[in-house]
Design an enzyme around this catalytic site. Structure first.
Site, short mmCIF file in Angstrom:
data_model
loop_
_atom_site.label_atom_id
_atom_site.label_comp_id
_atom_site.label_asym_id
_atom_site.label_seq_id
_atom_site.Cartn_x
_atom_site.Cartn_y
_atom_site.Cartn_z
N ASP A 33 1.15 -1.53 -0.06
CA ASP A 33 0.02 -0.43 0.32
C ASP A 33 0.90 1.05 0.27
OD1 ASP A 33 1.27 -0.78 2.92
OD2 ASP A 33 -1.33 -1.56 3.05
N ASN A 74 -6.90 -2.54 13.96
CA ASN A 74 -8.34 -3.52 14.11
C ASN A 74 -8.41 -4.16 13.22
OD1 ASN A 74 -7.61 -2.28 11.60
ND2 ASN A 74 -9.07 -0.62 11.54
N HIS A 123 -7.04 -5.16 10.32
CA HIS A 123 -7.35 -4.77 8.75
C HIS A 123 -5.40 -5.70 8.56
CE1 HIS A 123 -4.52 -1.10 9.45
NE2 HIS A 123 -3.55 -1.88 9.36
N GLU A 140 -10.02 -2.00 5.35
CA GLU A 140 -9.83 -1.83 6.55
C GLU A 140 -11.70 -2.92 7.33
OE1 GLU A 140 -8.87 -0.20 9.00
OE2 GLU A 140 -7.56 1.65 8.08
C1 F6R Z 1 1.11 -1.76 5.85
C2 F6R Z 1 -0.01 -2.23 5.90
C3 F6R Z 1 -0.70 -2.17 7.37
C4 F6R Z 1 0.13 -2.89 8.55
C5 F6R Z 1 -0.53 -3.13 10.13
C6 F6R Z 1 0.77 -3.03 11.22
O1 F6R Z 1 2.00 -1.32 5.14
O2 F6R Z 1 -0.53 -2.89 4.99
O3 F6R Z 1 -1.48 -3.29 7.24
O4 F6R Z 1 0.83 -4.10 8.79
O5 F6R Z 1 -1.14 -1.48 10.19
O6 F6R Z 1 1.23 -2.18 11.34
P1 F6R Z 1 2.16 -2.26 11.56
O7 F6R Z 1 3.28 -3.28 12.06
O8 F6R Z 1 2.84 -0.42 11.94
O9 F6R Z 1 2.05 -2.07 13.15
#
Ligand code: F6R
Length: 242
Positions: free
Chosen positions: A67, A136, A138, A143
Site C-alpha cells: 500500500d 482493528n 486490517h 479495513e
Molecule cells: C502496512 C500495512 C498495514 C500494517 C499494519 C500494522 O503496509 O499494510 O496493514 O501492516 O497497520 O502496522 P504496524 O506494523 O506498524 O503495527
C-alpha cells in the site's frame, strides 16, 4: 497454518527474516509482497544482515508493496516508498525496476490500481506475501467491512488507522485519509502468506483473527481460508495462543 511464538523480539526478527530468506533461496526470482510499519523494521534489518553475509541475493527478486497513501510524494519521509528504501531496498542489491510500490501521486489512481494488479499477475502472482496486522484486524489497508473479493483499489482509511498512523506525522490532521492498497483477493492469491505481529497490543486481534468466525469485520480472519499461512509472533503478541 503454522504458528511460531518467539521468546524474544530478537528471535522474532531472526525467524521472520529466515522465513523470507528461505523463499528467496528456494526460488531466486521470487515475487514478494511486502508490508511497511513498525513490525517489519526488525525483520528488514535482519534481511540486510543475511544479504551482507552472502546468504541471500536479491538480484532476481521482485517486490510489490501492499500500500501507499494517496497523494503522497515518494520523497516524503512519511511515505511508504521512503520507508522501504530507507529500511530495506537501499541496503541490498535489488534492481530499481523490480521494486513496485503504488504511486500515491499517480494522475489516474484507478488506472494505477489496475496496472498494479496486471503487473503482479504478469509475473505469475506473488510467491510470498508478508503481512502485518492492524489493531482493528486490517491487512494492507483493507479495513473492517472490506469485501473478500476486493482487488487493488483506492480506499478510505478507518479513523482508528488514522490515529494509529499519526505517530509518523506531526499530527493526525496530516495523515492522508485515502490510500491505494492491494485487495483481500490480491493478498489471498499469494502462494504463501507470512503474518507477523509483535507486542501486547496485537495479542487480542491476532488471536481473534484465527480463532473467531471468519468475518469481514476482522479482515485478517480471511487468512483462515488460505492453505499456506505461517504466523510468527513475539511472546507478547502470542499470549492468548495455548
Ligand atoms: C502496512 C500495512 C498495514 C500494517 C499494519 C500494522 O503496509 O499494510 O496493514 O501492516 O497497520 O502496522 P504496524 O506494523 O506498524 O503495527
Amino acid at each position: 497454518m503454522r504458528l511460531v511464538i518467539c521468546e524474544t523480539i530478537e528471535e522474532f526478527g531472526e525467524k521472520a527474516a529466515q522465513a523470507i530468506a528461505a523463499q528467496i533461496r528456494a526460488k531466486s526470482n521470487s515475487v514478494l509482497g511486502l508490508p511497511t510499519g513498525d513490525t517489519p523494521i526488525r525483520v528488514y534489518n535482519e534481511l540486510v544482515k543475511l544479504y551482507n553475509e552472502n546468504y541471500i541475493d536479491f538480484q532476481y527478486v521482485t517486490t510489490f508493496n501492499l500500500d501507499e497513501y494517496l497523494g503522497m510524494d515518494k520523497e516524503n519521509p512519511s511515505s511508504y516508498n521512503y520507508f522501504m528504501w530507507n529500511n530495506l531496498f537501499r541496503h541490498i542489491n535489488i534492481s530499481n525496476e523490480k521494486v513496485h510500490i503504488p504511486d500515491g501521486k499517480a494522475s489516474d489512481p484507478h488506472k494505477e490500481c489496475s496496472d498494479y494488479e496486471d503487473s503482479i499477475n504478469g509475473l505469475g502472482g506473488l510467491d510470498l506475501m508478508v503481512l502485518g496486522i492492524g489493531l482493528n484486524g486490517h491487512i494492507g489497508f483493507n479495513e473492517p467491512g472490506t469485501n473478500f473479493d476486493s482487488r487493488t483499489r483506492v480506499v478510505e482509511l478507518a479513523e482508528s488507522t488514522i490515529s494509529a498512523n499519526a505517530r509518523n506525522f506531526n499530527s493526525s490532521d496530516e495523515v492522508p485519509r485515502q490510500a491505494i492498497t492491494m485487495g483481500i483477493a490480491t493478498i489471498m492469491a499469494a502462494k504463501k502468506i507470512l503474518l507477523l505481529a509483535t507486542g501486547e497490543g496485537k495479542a487480542q486481534i491476532v488471536y481473534d483473527a484465527f480463532n473467531k468466525n471468519i468475518s469481514t469485520e476482522i479482515p485478517a480472519s480471511v487468512l483462515q481460508y488460505h492453505k499456506d499461512v505461517h504466523i510468527i509472533l513475539d511472546k507478547e503478541a502470542g499470549r492468548y495462543f495455548k
